[in-house]
Scaffold this active site. Sequence first.
Site, short mmCIF file in Angstrom:
data_model
loop_
_atom_site.label_atom_id
_atom_site.label_comp_id
_atom_site.label_asym_id
_atom_site.label_seq_id
_atom_site.Cartn_x
_atom_site.Cartn_y
_atom_site.Cartn_z
N ARG A 37 58.37 60.69 48.97
CA ARG A 37 57.85 60.44 47.67
C ARG A 37 58.36 61.85 46.48
O ARG A 37 58.33 61.18 45.48
CB ARG A 37 56.50 60.04 48.01
CG ARG A 37 56.21 59.04 48.98
CD ARG A 37 53.94 58.81 48.77
NE ARG A 37 54.08 57.92 48.76
CZ ARG A 37 52.62 57.23 49.35
NH1 ARG A 37 51.81 58.40 49.29
NH2 ARG A 37 52.68 56.00 49.22
N LYS A 198 43.47 46.37 59.78
CA LYS A 198 41.81 45.56 59.22
C LYS A 198 42.66 44.60 58.90
O LYS A 198 43.79 44.51 58.22
CB LYS A 198 40.44 46.52 58.60
CG LYS A 198 40.65 47.26 58.92
CD LYS A 198 39.59 48.07 58.18
CE LYS A 198 39.41 49.38 57.80
NZ LYS A 198 39.47 49.43 56.37
N GLY A 348 52.65 52.76 54.79
CA GLY A 348 52.87 54.15 55.80
C GLY A 348 53.56 53.95 57.30
O GLY A 348 54.57 54.62 57.19
P1 AMP Z 1 46.70 49.58 58.70
O1 AMP Z 1 45.88 51.03 58.10
O2 AMP Z 1 45.60 48.81 58.21
O3 AMP Z 1 47.70 49.96 58.19
O4 AMP Z 1 46.78 50.26 60.28
C1 AMP Z 1 47.40 51.06 60.67
C2 AMP Z 1 46.63 51.07 61.64
O5 AMP Z 1 46.02 50.42 62.72
C3 AMP Z 1 47.38 52.34 63.02
O6 AMP Z 1 47.28 53.87 62.59
C4 AMP Z 1 47.38 51.94 64.42
O7 AMP Z 1 47.68 52.47 65.79
C5 AMP Z 1 46.49 51.01 64.26
N1 AMP Z 1 46.37 49.88 64.54
C6 AMP Z 1 47.32 48.53 65.04
N2 AMP Z 1 47.14 47.53 66.23
C7 AMP Z 1 45.78 48.39 66.79
C8 AMP Z 1 45.49 48.06 67.92
N3 AMP Z 1 45.58 46.11 68.29
N4 AMP Z 1 44.10 48.28 67.99
C9 AMP Z 1 43.42 49.07 67.23
N5 AMP Z 1 44.08 50.04 66.69
C10 AMP Z 1 45.32 49.31 65.71
#
Ligand code: AMP
Length: 391
Positions: A37, A198, A348
């Site tokens: 950034r 999520k 990110g």
């Molecule tokens: P986001 O900020 O919503 O893009 O989520 C990113 C985070 O999702 C990362 O830190 C990943 O470790 C987590 N993540 C991805 N897949 C999984 C999963 N199957 N179970 C738990 N956490 C997850």
Amino acid sequence: MVQKKTLHDINPKNKHVLIRVDFNVPIIDGEVGDDTRILSALPTIKYLLKEQAAIILCSHLGRPNGEPNPKYSLRLEGDHLVNLLKMPIAFAENCIGAEAVNATQSLKPGQILLLENTRFHAGETKNNPEMAKKLAALADIFVNDAFGSVHRAHASTVGVASLIPSVAGLSLEEEIKYLKNTLGNPDKPFVTILGGAKISDKIGVIQNLLKKADTIMIGGGMANTFFKSQGYPIGDSLVEDQALNTARDLVINAGSKLRLPIDLVIADKFEPNATSKTIPSGPIPNGWRILDIGPETVAQYMKVIQNAKTVVWNGPMGVFEFPAFSKGTVGIAQAVAESEALTIVGGGESVAAVKQSGLTEKISHISTGGGAFLKVLEGSTLPGVAALQDL
Ligand code: AMP
């Protein structure tokens, strides 16, 4: 979207120019981590230096909750910028008030001043008019070059922009051009890959992309909620129960456009060294959790990516922070990098995965925005862009 004024529409010579940059970078062990950034602000800073403007930089960093907190000081970023530009940079310990006023008054054309974290004042996130007025009083022209912050109506993004002539910086201009052109008129097949923890953050994105994309491929924790909405037990996997009905409706509306993983890597613990196994998608045993997409899914998604003309990717396919569960994300990063399509990666974690795999150069556009990138995918207006002057 209405065309906005840019650096080419102003005459900054001998003017005080306030640039809203996005220096909200990760700090690791007291050092600037990924400096993407900061790097993205350099073209605008260099352009304005060449044009003999007196440059004032402002940014937020982290969430100091409206109070000064040395943990969130921008001094580190200032030092990093000194190293990058190889020139001295003045620093004001307050972004408004006497200190900022004095520092800007003694600032000459061709010099740079960095103001302390805008979020040390509660007025920043409330878009307080007094705070905006004080920021605007420091400069003749406002340049927003912080794509990562344009989805927020804050004093340093929206408030200040309505008070003095306001234009887009080079990095913001490029982000908008790429994202707007791509989403407005994508070369088909247009495929998107969505992951991350999520689903609730991305419902609007999926709804909007269903109108535009040919295929939406899902991975990461958000796939779990889709699986559970279809009646599969998902063991101890991350899930958002309040989004189950929405997930069910999305699957019905999307038909074959929406792809879910066909195999999964599951683990007996949420730990880097957990025992793991790969299974076809289906019921997950109690005590186990889904931590990555499986190799069959990577192969299937890869084929779709290979045939695409436009690819947009946001969000990791699994818990890629644990090397044992990073194969899905790395596989998708490789597939996107190898694709002949126009490729855009934002958010990110997906950007970090591309970087860790050394594939940055092979992506057409890497977005510096997380939340802002999702807002664009959602088709929402970006308040920080809307507030700039129309062309
Ligand atoms: P986001 O900020 O919503 O893009 O989520 C990113 C985070 O999702 C990362 O830190 C990943 O470790 C987590 N993540 C991805 N897949 C999984 C999963 N199957 N179970 C738990 N956490 C997850």
